[in-house]
Design an enzyme around this catalytic site. Structure first.
Site, short mmCIF file in Angstrom:
data_model
loop_
_atom_site.label_atom_id
_atom_site.label_comp_id
_atom_site.label_asym_id
_atom_site.label_seq_id
_atom_site.Cartn_x
_atom_site.Cartn_y
_atom_site.Cartn_z
N SER A 108 81.39 113.19 84.18
CA SER A 108 81.34 112.88 82.75
C SER A 108 82.60 112.11 82.39
O SER A 108 83.62 112.20 83.10
CB SER A 108 81.28 114.17 81.92
OG SER A 108 81.54 113.91 80.54
N TYR A 134 84.64 122.67 79.90
CA TYR A 134 83.73 121.71 80.53
C TYR A 134 84.53 120.58 81.17
O TYR A 134 84.27 120.18 82.32
CB TYR A 134 82.76 121.17 79.49
CG TYR A 134 81.74 120.20 80.02
CD1 TYR A 134 80.82 120.57 80.99
CD2 TYR A 134 81.69 118.88 79.54
CE1 TYR A 134 79.88 119.67 81.46
CE2 TYR A 134 80.75 117.98 80.01
CZ TYR A 134 79.85 118.37 80.97
OH TYR A 134 78.92 117.48 81.44
#
Length: 297
Positions: free
Chosen positions: A156, A169
């Site tokens: 990501s 995350y």
């Protein structure tokens, strides 16, 4: 090492670093987390290109939509829980017949760092970091012996630039980035490619439905700030929501094209954020981002 020598080495490497595994034509591709989102789209995209796809997921009943969409495409649905070592070993027992491993399974813990307890952080890292490590270990021995293979890790943009309330995350994706980079160095001489896909914000996927938040989050000041941040981030979507098919296409390219760069950013927001962060100090980047999205909490 003199600076000019280092630059010459780097220039030479740019023209040669894709040589390892350049003759491989992958035909059998295993994807984790294929019941929805990027994984499902990538499975369909690769199958439509004529590849044999093994779409894995924890709950096989969730594969019904994929199979219905696939029709006559060559897609096998297989059980795999990346957090269960026995499940990983069983699902990848035929590693020697698999050409590409796509590590896509994952979820997001959202919350202020101070609210995240040990159990929740362990769960985040077990799925997003140790899970891919398990699948990688399961294929590497067979792949080293035969001399080719490709690993595509779906990371990501937050693996490169962390956002507020996404620290857990982002920590998992930073770790995945580091692990992928080390693996590239270690695996390339054996003819094994490693690639990282780094999507920006794609709110039209089902990923958001699986977000887990810590106890004490609802109704807190942190939640209110996070909601304002989410609204502010909409300022990056001036052309409307980004198309998740772009991520599936990037995964497919990395799986099948040896000339794909090690890292692939996907989305205008990801390219803007990483470009800005790499060009200025952290303090200037913070100021620029707050001004761009008009978020000053």
């Amino acid at each position: 090492m003199p600076t000019d020598t280092f630059y010459k080495i780097c220039q030479t490497t740019r023209t040669t670093h894709h040589a390892f595994g350049s003759t491989m034509q992958p035909s059998r591709i295993l994807i984790t987390g294929s019941n929805s989102g990027f994984g499902q789209l990538a499975a369909l995209t690769l199958a439509r290109q004529g590849h044999q796809v093994i779409a894995t997921m924890r709950n096989l009943a969730k594969g019904d939509d994929l199979l219905a969409e696939a029709g006559d495409l060559d897609i096998e649905v297989r059980h795999l829980d990346v957090c269960d070592p026995d499940s990983v070993r069983e699902a990848l027992a035929d590693a020697a017949s698999i050409d590409v491993l796509v590590n896509n399974a994952g979820f997001e813990v959202q919350g202020a760092i101070e609210l995240i307890d040990d159990e929740l952080m362990h769960r985040q890292l077990d799925t997003n970091v140790v899970g891919p490590l398990r699948t990688i270990r399961a294929v590497m021995s067979a792949w080293r012996e035969r001399g080719h293979g490709a690993i595509v890790n779906v990371s990501s943009v937050v693996g490169l630039a962390t956002s507020p309330f996404g620290g857990a995350y982002a920590a998992s994706k930073h770790a995945l980035e580091a692990m992928s980079e080390a693996l590239h160095w270690e695996a390339a001489p054996a003819g094994i490619r490693v690639h990282v896909i780094e999507p920006g914000r794609f709110p039209t996927t089902e990923f958001g439905a699986n977000i887990v938040r810590p106890s004490g989050w609802e109704g807190s000041e942190f939640e209110a700030k996070a909601l304002r941040l989410r609204e502010a981030l909409g300022n990056l979507d001036s052309d409307g929501p980004q198309n998740p098919q772009d991520v599936a296409d990037a995964i497919a390219r990395a799986a099948t094209d040896p000339t794909t760069p090690f890292r692939t950013l996907v989305g205008a927001d990801a390219e803007m954020i990483v470009g800005a962060k790499s060009s200025m100090s952290f303090e200037d980047f913070e100021t620029a981002m707050r001004s761009t999205i008009k978020w000053y909490d």
